[in-house]
Design a protein around this motif. Sequence first.
Motif, PDB file in Angstrom:
ATOM      1  N   MET A   1       0.850  -1.172   0.000  1.00 20.52           N
ATOM      2  CA  MET A   1       0.000   0.000   0.000  1.00 20.52           C
ATOM      3  C   MET A   1       0.899   1.239   0.000  1.00 20.52           C
ATOM      4  SD  MET A   1      -3.056   0.990   2.652  1.00 20.52           S
ATOM      5  CE  MET A   1      -4.329  -0.111   2.100  1.00 20.52           C
ATOM      6  N   SER A   2       0.462   2.239  -0.702  1.00 23.38           N
ATOM      7  CA  SER A   2       1.245   3.461  -0.803  1.00 23.38           C
ATOM      8  C   SER A   2       1.174   4.266   0.490  1.00 23.38           C
ATOM      9  CB  SER A   2       0.707   4.313  -1.954  1.00 23.38           C
ATOM     10  OG  SER A   2      -0.580   4.805  -1.623  1.00 23.38           O
ATOM     11  N   THR A   3       2.039   5.227   0.595  1.00 27.87           N
ATOM     12  CA  THR A   3       2.044   6.110   1.760  1.00 27.87           C
ATOM     13  C   THR A   3       0.717   6.852   1.871  1.00 27.87           C
ATOM     14  OG1 THR A   3       4.413   6.381   1.533  1.00 27.87           O
ATOM     15  CG2 THR A   3       3.268   7.995   2.879  1.00 27.87           C
ATOM     16  N   PHE A   4       0.203   7.311   0.726  1.00 29.83           N
ATOM     17  CA  PHE A   4      -1.083   8.001   0.716  1.00 29.83           C
ATOM     18  C   PHE A   4      -2.188   7.068   1.184  1.00 29.83           C
ATOM     19  CE2 PHE A   4      -5.053   9.196  -1.450  1.00 29.83           C
ATOM     20  CZ  PHE A   4      -5.241  10.439  -0.867  1.00 29.83           C
ATOM     21  N   GLY A   5      -2.158   5.835   0.734  1.00 34.46           N
ATOM     22  CA  GLY A   5      -3.156   4.851   1.148  1.00 34.46           C
ATOM     23  C   GLY A   5      -3.095   4.588   2.640  1.00 34.46           C
ATOM     24  N   ASN A   6      -1.883   4.487   3.170  1.00 33.84           N
ATOM     25  CA  ASN A   6      -1.725   4.280   4.612  1.00 33.84           C
ATOM     26  C   ASN A   6      -2.264   5.463   5.401  1.00 33.84           C
ATOM     27  OD1 ASN A   6      -0.518   1.770   4.385  1.00 33.84           O
ATOM     28  ND2 ASN A   6       1.545   2.605   4.355  1.00 33.84           N
ATOM     29  N   LEU A   7      -1.973   6.658   4.940  1.00 36.55           N
ATOM     30  CA  LEU A   7      -2.445   7.869   5.606  1.00 36.55           C
ATOM     31  C   LEU A   7      -3.967   7.949   5.563  1.00 36.55           C
ATOM     32  CD1 LEU A   7      -1.814  10.524   7.029  1.00 36.55           C
ATOM     33  CD2 LEU A   7      -1.632  11.593   4.782  1.00 36.55           C
ATOM     34  N   LEU A   8      -4.540   7.669   4.411  1.00 35.43           N
ATOM     35  CA  LEU A   8      -5.990   7.703   4.260  1.00 35.43           C
ATOM     36  C   LEU A   8      -6.658   6.664   5.169  1.00 35.43           C
ATOM     37  CD1 LEU A   8      -8.430   8.889   2.816  1.00 35.43           C
ATOM     38  CD2 LEU A   8      -8.098   7.198   1.014  1.00 35.43           C
ATOM     39  N   SER A   9      -6.082   5.479   5.212  1.00 39.45           N
ATOM     40  CA  SER A   9      -6.612   4.424   6.076  1.00 39.45           C
ATOM     41  C   SER A   9      -6.571   4.850   7.535  1.00 39.45           C
ATOM     42  CB  SER A   9      -5.809   3.136   5.883  1.00 39.45           C
ATOM     43  OG  SER A   9      -6.230   2.150   6.774  1.00 39.45           O
ATOM     44  N   TYR A  10      -5.478   5.466   7.957  1.00 38.01           N
ATOM     45  CA  TYR A  10      -5.334   5.935   9.334  1.00 38.01           C
ATOM     46  C   TYR A  10      -6.375   7.000   9.664  1.00 38.01           C
ATOM     47  CZ  TYR A  10      -3.516   8.323  13.412  1.00 38.01           C
ATOM     48  OH  TYR A  10      -3.400   8.909  14.644  1.00 38.01           O
ATOM     49  N   VAL A  11      -6.574   7.941   8.758  1.00 37.66           N
ATOM     50  CA  VAL A  11      -7.527   9.029   8.985  1.00 37.66           C
ATOM     51  C   VAL A  11      -8.949   8.482   9.079  1.00 37.66           C
ATOM     52  CG1 VAL A  11      -8.581  11.084   7.932  1.00 37.66           C
ATOM     53  CG2 VAL A  11      -6.099  10.823   7.965  1.00 37.66           C
ATOM     54  N   LEU A  12      -9.309   7.578   8.177  1.00 36.62           N
ATOM     55  CA  LEU A  12     -10.655   7.015   8.192  1.00 36.62           C
ATOM     56  C   LEU A  12     -10.893   6.176   9.449  1.00 36.62           C
ATOM     57  CD1 LEU A  12     -11.112   6.017   4.449  1.00 36.62           C
ATOM     58  CD2 LEU A  12     -12.110   7.961   5.647  1.00 36.62           C
ATOM     59  N   THR A  13      -9.908   5.382   9.829  1.00 36.40           N
ATOM     60  CA  THR A  13     -10.035   4.565  11.038  1.00 36.40           C
ATOM     61  C   THR A  13     -10.150   5.449  12.265  1.00 36.40           C
ATOM     62  OG1 THR A  13      -8.745   2.801  10.010  1.00 36.40           O
ATOM     63  CG2 THR A  13      -8.943   2.741  12.391  1.00 36.40           C
ATOM     64  N   SER A  14      -9.355   6.491  12.314  1.00 41.93           N
ATOM     65  CA  SER A  14      -9.393   7.413  13.444  1.00 41.93           C
ATOM     66  C   SER A  14     -10.756   8.095  13.541  1.00 41.93           C
ATOM     67  CB  SER A  14      -8.287   8.450  13.289  1.00 41.93           C
ATOM     68  OG  SER A  14      -8.317   9.367  14.335  1.00 41.93           O
ATOM     69  N   ALA A  15     -11.296   8.521  12.420  1.00 39.76           N
ATOM     70  CA  ALA A  15     -12.603   9.180  12.406  1.00 39.76           C
ATOM     71  C   ALA A  15     -13.699   8.215  12.841  1.00 39.76           C
ATOM     72  CB  ALA A  15     -12.904   9.728  11.021  1.00 39.76           C
ATOM     73  N   LEU A  16     -13.620   6.973  12.387  1.00 40.26           N
ATOM     74  CA  LEU A  16     -14.619   5.978  12.764  1.00 40.26           C
ATOM     75  C   LEU A  16     -14.541   5.680  14.260  1.00 40.26           C
ATOM     76  CD1 LEU A  16     -16.843   4.023  11.898  1.00 40.26           C
ATOM     77  CD2 LEU A  16     -15.063   2.344  11.392  1.00 40.26           C
ATOM     78  N   ASP A  17     -13.331   5.576  14.780  1.00 36.65           N
ATOM     79  CA  ASP A  17     -13.161   5.316  16.213  1.00 36.65           C
ATOM     80  C   ASP A  17     -13.708   6.464  17.057  1.00 36.65           C
ATOM     81  OD1 ASP A  17     -12.036   2.843  15.752  1.00 36.65           O
ATOM     82  OD2 ASP A  17      -9.966   3.545  15.952  1.00 36.65           O
ATOM     83  N   LYS A  18     -13.499   7.691  16.621  1.00 32.89           N
ATOM     84  CA  LYS A  18     -14.042   8.845  17.348  1.00 32.89           C
ATOM     85  C   LYS A  18     -15.570   8.816  17.350  1.00 32.89           C
ATOM     86  CE  LYS A  18     -10.190  11.978  16.556  1.00 32.89           C
ATOM     87  NZ  LYS A  18      -9.722  13.175  15.845  1.00 32.89           N
ATOM     88  N   ARG A  19     -16.134   8.460  16.205  1.00 29.74           N
ATOM     89  CA  ARG A  19     -17.591   8.389  16.092  1.00 29.74           C
ATOM     90  C   ARG A  19     -18.146   7.285  17.004  1.00 29.74           C
ATOM     91  NH1 ARG A  19     -20.852   7.512  10.452  1.00 29.74           N
ATOM     92  NH2 ARG A  19     -22.919   7.861  11.286  1.00 29.74           N
ATOM     93  N   LYS A  20     -17.469   6.135  17.023  1.00 32.99           N
ATOM     94  CA  LYS A  20     -17.889   5.037  17.898  1.00 32.99           C
ATOM     95  C   LYS A  20     -17.831   5.462  19.360  1.00 32.99           C
ATOM     96  CE  LYS A  20     -16.353   1.087  15.123  1.00 32.99           C
ATOM     97  NZ  LYS A  20     -15.447  -0.071  15.117  1.00 32.99           N
ATOM     98  N   ASP A  21     -16.761   6.142  19.742  1.00 33.38           N
ATOM     99  CA  ASP A  21     -16.623   6.594  21.132  1.00 33.38           C
ATOM    100  C   ASP A  21     -17.741   7.543  21.530  1.00 33.38           C
ATOM    101  OD1 ASP A  21     -14.351   5.047  21.472  1.00 33.38           O
ATOM    102  OD2 ASP A  21     -12.960   6.723  21.119  1.00 33.38           O
ATOM    103  N   LYS A  22     -18.124   8.433  20.614  1.00 38.94           N
ATOM    104  CA  LYS A  22     -19.205   9.384  20.883  1.00 38.94           C
ATOM    105  C   LYS A  22     -20.530   8.641  21.080  1.00 38.94           C
ATOM    106  CE  LYS A  22     -21.663  13.253  18.838  1.00 38.94           C
ATOM    107  NZ  LYS A  22     -22.779  12.916  17.971  1.00 38.94           N
ATOM    108  N   ILE A  23     -20.798   7.676  20.211  1.00 36.31           N
ATOM    109  CA  ILE A  23     -22.038   6.915  20.309  1.00 36.31           C
ATOM    110  C   ILE A  23     -22.050   6.077  21.589  1.00 36.31           C
ATOM    111  CG2 ILE A  23     -23.396   5.073  19.242  1.00 36.31           C
ATOM    112  CD1 ILE A  23     -22.403   6.139  16.512  1.00 36.31           C
ATOM    113  N   LYS A  24     -20.920   5.461  21.913  1.00 35.51           N
ATOM    114  CA  LYS A  24     -20.837   4.666  23.144  1.00 35.51           C
ATOM    115  C   LYS A  24     -21.116   5.529  24.371  1.00 35.51           C
ATOM    116  CE  LYS A  24     -17.496   1.193  21.649  1.00 35.51           C
ATOM    117  NZ  LYS A  24     -16.141   0.664  21.866  1.00 35.51           N
ATOM    118  N   ALA A  25     -20.599   6.744  24.365  1.00 28.93           N
ATOM    119  CA  ALA A  25     -20.829   7.653  25.498  1.00 28.93           C
ATOM    120  C   ALA A  25     -22.317   7.982  25.634  1.00 28.93           C
ATOM    121  CB  ALA A  25     -20.012   8.927  25.326  1.00 28.93           C
ATOM    122  N   GLU A  26     -22.992   8.214  24.512  1.00 32.07           N
ATOM    123  CA  GLU A  26     -24.429   8.495  24.546  1.00 32.07           C
ATOM    124  C   GLU A  26     -25.204   7.298  25.085  1.00 32.07           C
ATOM    125  OE1 GLU A  26     -26.331  10.192  21.052  1.00 32.07           O
ATOM    126  OE2 GLU A  26     -24.386  10.954  20.409  1.00 32.07           O
TER     127      GLU A  26
END
Length: 69
Positions: A1-26
């Motif tokens: 996977m390219s560097t851009f692909g790795n970065l994109l994967s990290y950003v998307l995973t991070s955003a999804l994890d933040k969203r999950k944490d918010k929902i779990k808190a609710e």
Amino acid sequence: MSTFGNLLSYVLTSALDKRKDKIKAELQDKINSTDSDWVKIRNKGYISLLDNAGPFVTAEIDKLLKKGI
């Protein structure tokens, strides 16, 4: 996977994890503020689903919360 692909994967995973944490808190707030055993069981089930959920399941649970389940 390219560097851009790795970065994109990290950003998307991070955003999804933040969203999950918010929902779990609710969900946890609703568990803590209700006397209904059904609501507690249901929300604990949703929290368990979120632990391994992808974006689709996360979006569906988020929709249910916004409807006022």
